[in-house]
Design a protein around this motif. Sequence first.
Motif, short mmCIF file in Angstrom:
data_model
loop_
_atom_site.label_atom_id
_atom_site.label_comp_id
_atom_site.label_asym_id
_atom_site.label_seq_id
_atom_site.Cartn_x
_atom_site.Cartn_y
_atom_site.Cartn_z
N MET A 424 73.42 59.07 -8.94
CA MET A 424 74.33 60.08 -9.47
C MET A 424 73.58 61.36 -9.82
O MET A 424 74.08 62.48 -9.62
N ALA A 425 72.37 61.21 -10.35
CA ALA A 425 71.58 62.39 -10.73
C ALA A 425 71.14 63.19 -9.51
O ALA A 425 71.07 64.43 -9.56
N GLY A 426 70.81 62.53 -8.38
CA GLY A 426 70.37 63.24 -7.17
C GLY A 426 71.48 63.54 -6.20
O GLY A 426 71.21 63.90 -5.05
N LEU A 427 72.71 63.36 -6.64
CA LEU A 427 73.85 63.53 -5.73
C LEU A 427 74.06 64.99 -5.33
O LEU A 427 74.47 65.27 -4.19
N SER A 428 73.75 65.93 -6.19
CA SER A 428 73.99 67.35 -5.89
C SER A 428 73.15 67.81 -4.69
O SER A 428 73.68 68.42 -3.74
N ASP A 429 71.86 67.55 -4.71
CA ASP A 429 71.00 67.96 -3.60
C ASP A 429 71.35 67.22 -2.32
O ASP A 429 71.33 67.80 -1.21
#
Length: 748
Positions: A424-429
Motif C-alpha cells: 500500500m505504501a509503494g502503490l503510488s509509484d
Amino acid sequence: MLHSNRQNPFVCFFYCSFYHQLLLADIYQRVDTLLSDLSMAAMEDSRGGSRGLIFISTEEEEDSSEILLSVLVQHDQVGLCFYDSKDSSINYMMDTPDNHELNLLARIIQEICPQVIITSAKQERCMTRFLRQLGSNPDYKPEVVIYPYVDFGLELSKQRLLSAHLPFLPASISEREKLAYLSSCISFDSPLMLGAVGALLKCLDRRRVGVELEDSSVGVPILQFHAYTLKGVMYIDKDAYSVLQIFKSELHPSVYKLHSGEKEGFSLYGILNCCRCKLGSKLLRQWFLRPTVDLAVLHRRQEVIRFFTSPQNSDCLSTLQSSLRNIRNIPTLLHRMSLSHTKVTDWQNLYKTVFSAVCIRDTVRHLPQSVHLFRDISEGFSDDLHHIVSLISRVVDFETSIAENRFTIKPNVDPAVDEKKRQMAGLSDFLTDVARRELEHLDASIPSCCVIYIPLIGFLLSIPRLPTMVEKEDFELDGLDFMFLSEDRLHYRSQRTKELDVLLGDLNCDIRDMETTVMTQLQNAILERSAALYKVLNLTAELDCLMALSKASQEYGYTSPKLVNQRKISIIQGRHPLLELCSPVLVANSFESCESQGRVKIITGPNSSGKSIYLKQGRGGMLEPIPADFGQQAGYTLDWSPANRRAHIDKQPFTLTFIPMDNLESPINITCMFLECGTKPEYPEKTHTRTGRTCKLHTEMPKGESNPGLPDLQTVNVLANMLTTRPPCGPQGTPFPRYPDLYHSPIQ
C-alpha cells in the motif's frame, strides 16, 4: 417539628433514640401477637361454618416453610421482596444500588435461601450472568420463574396489591382507605420493589401457597408487611437522610445540563467525596446508603485512613491518587469488548486503567503489608495485569489509530499485514509506471491518463473528458470497459487494471479485515483474564474511598472514633460537619449515652439555641423531637451566658425516675439536660472558601428578655406518659407506622 409562640419561646426536644425504638418494637410485637391470635381464632371458627383456612401447627410444617423471592434489576438498582409461608408475611427492600456482580443480591439469597426466584424475562446482562452462576452451584439450585416484563409494571402491581387477600383488614374498607393504609405499610416510592411485589402476588395466586386444598375463591393470606434489612447493615430511612443532609441533589447550574441531570449539593456526602474515579464515588455512596455495623470492616477501614492521615505518608497519598484518576469503568469496557463494539478511546481507557492498576500495585507493595487492604491489593493484582498491559502496548498503534479513527496494529505483529501495508505504501509509484504504459496504447487524442485505486471498487484507468465526448455513446473506447463519469473524468477498466485486481486485490479492505482479526484475538485474550480486572475494580474503588475520607479528615480536622462493642456513645467537643463550614462561630457540644448517663434525654432552650444542631450531631438524627410548652410550669431559672461560652458551662444532668402504671413493667430513667445560650450573632450569608457553597444562617431570635426555666417532675411525668401510651391503631389493631403526626400532639 412544631415551634412555640413568641410569648413562650421554649421548645422541649425529647431525645429518645434506642430506648424509644425498643418501646415501639415492644408495642408492635404485642399488636402482631394479638393479630396472630385473632387470625387463628377466626380460622378455627370457620371450620364449623363457612369456608376458611386451616393451619395445623407442627414442627415439621414450620421447618418446611417456603420462601418465594421476587427480584428486578435495572440500571444498577435492585428491588426485591419475598413471601415467607411460615408467618404469611411479605418482606420488602427499598430500591438499592448494587454493583455489576450483584453482591448485595447474593448476600440476600445467602441469608434467606429462597426455594423460588421470580424475575423478569427482560433483564440486564449482569442478572443473566448471576442466574447462570447460581444454576451452576451444585449445593443450591432454586427454581427460577420467568415472567414477562409487563407483570412487573407499576400500575398493575398496585392493582394486584389492592386486590390481595389481607385478612386483618375489614371487608367494608374502601379502596381509598385501603390504599392509604398500604402506603403506610409499604413504600410506593420504589418502582422496582413495587414491580417485584406485583410479580410475587401473581406467583402466589398461581401456586396457591398454603391454600392448595381450599376453594379457588380463597386467596393466599398476607398477614404482615416487613421492611427487610441485611444482617450487619444499619437501616436508615429517607427522612433521616433528608434531615441529616447526608445527600442533597440540586439542579445543575449550567443551562446546557439543566434537563440532563442533577449535581450533589451542600451535603455530608458532598464534602467527603474527594474520590478521584467514578467507581470510588459510586462505592462511597453505597457505603452511605448501607452503613455497616460490622466492627471488623470498620476497623479495617480505620487502619487505612489512619495510615494516610499521617503527614509522612502524604507523598504516597498523592502518588496513588494520581494513578486513580486513570481508572475507568471496567465493566462497560469489557461489555463493549464482548460485543466487538470497541472504539479507539475504549482501547486507550483500558490501557490507562490497567497500566495505572499496575502502578498502584507496585506502589502498595512498598507499604506496610500489615494493613489488610494493602495486602489484598498486593496479592489480588496478579501478573495477568502486566500481561494485559504488555499485550496492548505491543499490538495497538495508538498514534495511527487516533489519526485514522480505527483500530490499527503496530509493525512486526502480523507478517501478512506488514506485507499488505508495504504494498500500500509503494502503490503510488507503481501506479505511475502502469499509467505510462497505458498511455502508450491509448488514442493520440487523449493527452493524459492515470491509474487510481478506490477501496471496494479496485483499480481503474482515469482519463479527462474530451470536448467531442457529449453523449454516452461517445464514452466508448476500444479495449476499455466504461465504468462511470465523475468530475469531467472518465473511468474505465482495462486489461492491466483487471490484472492488478487479481494480483494485489483490495488492499485497504484486506488490511482492515486482517487487523480486525488481530483485534478479535486480542479481545479474547483480555476477556479470558477479566477476573483480574474485576478484582481491580473492587479494590481500587475501596482504596479511593478510604483515601478520600483520609484527605477530608485532614482538611477538616476530624478525629478517628474508638469503636467498642457496647451500647455506649461518648462524644467530646463534637462539631457539626456542615455547620462549621458556613458559620464563623461554632460551639462544640459533648454527648453521653450509656446506662449510667441515661438513654432518654430532655433538652430545653430558647429558639436558635442550637437544639436542632445538637440533635443532628449528637445522635445522627435518629432522635425524635416531641414539641411541648414548659415555660409556664418551670420553677427554676438559669443565668444567661455568651454563646461562645455555652459549651464550657456544663450543668450536671440529673435523673428522674417514672414508674408507669400498666404499660411497662420496668421504670424509666429520664436524664434532663439544658442548653444555656445568649444572643446568637447574625450572619446573613456566608460563603465557605473551601467548598464555594453559600449558606444562609437562621438568625431568628426571641425578642426581649426571657427567663428560661427547667421542667419540674410533673412535666416529666406527663412526658413519660406520652412515651408509654400506645400509639393509635388502624383496622384490627394494626399500628400506622408511617403516620408520625398521629403519634404526637402538643402538651397543653
